[in-house]
Write a protein that holds these residues in place. Sequence first.
Motif, PDB file in Angstrom:
ATOM      1  N   ASP A  29       0.849  -1.189   0.000  1.00 57.93           N
ATOM      2  CA  ASP A  29       0.000   0.000   0.000  1.00 57.93           C
ATOM      3  C   ASP A  29       0.884   1.237   0.000  1.00 57.93           C
ATOM      4  OD1 ASP A  29      -2.325  -1.473   0.085  1.00 57.93           O
ATOM      5  OD2 ASP A  29      -2.374  -1.502   2.270  1.00 57.93           O
ATOM      6  N   ARG A  30       0.519   2.210  -0.789  1.00 53.99           N
ATOM      7  CA  ARG A  30       1.288   3.454  -0.840  1.00 53.99           C
ATOM      8  C   ARG A  30       0.591   4.508   0.014  1.00 53.99           C
ATOM      9  NH1 ARG A  30       1.204   1.672  -6.228  1.00 53.99           N
ATOM     10  NH2 ARG A  30       3.234   0.894  -6.847  1.00 53.99           N
ATOM     11  N   CYS A  31       1.340   5.024   0.933  1.00 55.52           N
ATOM     12  CA  CYS A  31       0.804   6.063   1.802  1.00 55.52           C
ATOM     13  C   CYS A  31       1.604   7.341   1.545  1.00 55.52           C
ATOM     14  CB  CYS A  31       0.910   5.658   3.267  1.00 55.52           C
ATOM     15  SG  CYS A  31       0.293   6.909   4.381  1.00 55.52           S
ATOM     16  N   ILE A  32       1.019   8.260   0.829  1.00 56.82           N
ATOM     17  CA  ILE A  32       1.679   9.521   0.531  1.00 56.82           C
ATOM     18  C   ILE A  32       1.200  10.539   1.556  1.00 56.82           C
ATOM     19  CG2 ILE A  32       1.972  11.348  -1.173  1.00 56.82           C
ATOM     20  CD1 ILE A  32       1.445   9.214  -3.323  1.00 56.82           C
ATOM     21  N   PRO A  33       2.140  11.102   2.340  1.00 54.07           N
ATOM     22  CA  PRO A  33       1.718  12.050   3.381  1.00 54.07           C
ATOM     23  C   PRO A  33       1.143  13.333   2.783  1.00 54.07           C
ATOM     24  CG  PRO A  33       4.102  11.966   3.227  1.00 54.07           C
ATOM     25  CD  PRO A  33       3.576  10.919   2.304  1.00 54.07           C
ATOM     26  N   LEU A  38       3.276  16.692   6.687  1.00 53.12           N
ATOM     27  CA  LEU A  38       4.675  17.081   6.504  1.00 53.12           C
ATOM     28  C   LEU A  38       5.026  18.322   7.322  1.00 53.12           C
ATOM     29  CD1 LEU A  38       5.118  16.492   2.680  1.00 53.12           C
ATOM     30  CD2 LEU A  38       6.026  15.123   4.551  1.00 53.12           C
ATOM     31  N   VAL A  39       4.140  19.300   7.355  1.00 55.77           N
ATOM     32  CA  VAL A  39       4.378  20.513   8.137  1.00 55.77           C
ATOM     33  C   VAL A  39       4.452  20.173   9.621  1.00 55.77           C
ATOM     34  CG1 VAL A  39       3.335  22.704   8.856  1.00 55.77           C
ATOM     35  CG2 VAL A  39       3.413  22.087   6.439  1.00 55.77           C
ATOM     36  N   PHE A  40       3.572  19.287  10.086  1.00 54.58           N
ATOM     37  CA  PHE A  40       3.567  18.863  11.486  1.00 54.58           C
ATOM     38  C   PHE A  40       4.904  18.228  11.865  1.00 54.58           C
ATOM     39  CE2 PHE A  40       2.692  15.480  14.606  1.00 54.58           C
ATOM     40  CZ  PHE A  40       2.276  16.272  15.669  1.00 54.58           C
TER      41      PHE A  40
END
Length: 114
Positions: A29-33, A38-40
């Motif tokens: 499974d691909r999990c792209i943030p 990313l800012v967090f």
Amino acid sequence: MTTKQRRPTGREATTGNLREVAAVLDQPDRCIPTRDELVFVFNIVRGYLPSPRMMAFYGGLGALAVLEVIEWPVVAAIGLGAAVARRSSSARTGELVFHHRNQLGVAGRSANTP
């Protein structure tokens, strides 16, 4: 011969048959943030990094070690001592500010004045 098929779980799989061997390779499974994630993470990491002034200090120490002006154990001791001193002084400053605010009271006035 290879074939692609969708598994009951909704994931794709590639099946390959080579003479008497069959291999099934599941695609992960691909999990792209997201941007917010990313800012967090960036803000958390930035909180652990030293100030630009201290980064320059550590960079200078590293350069002195690479150029062998100072032996690396001495550089490591200086860097570690500076980090510990910086952390303890910032903790002490925080305690002093907290103590000072308690002395002034909630409204910012001295506790002795009416």
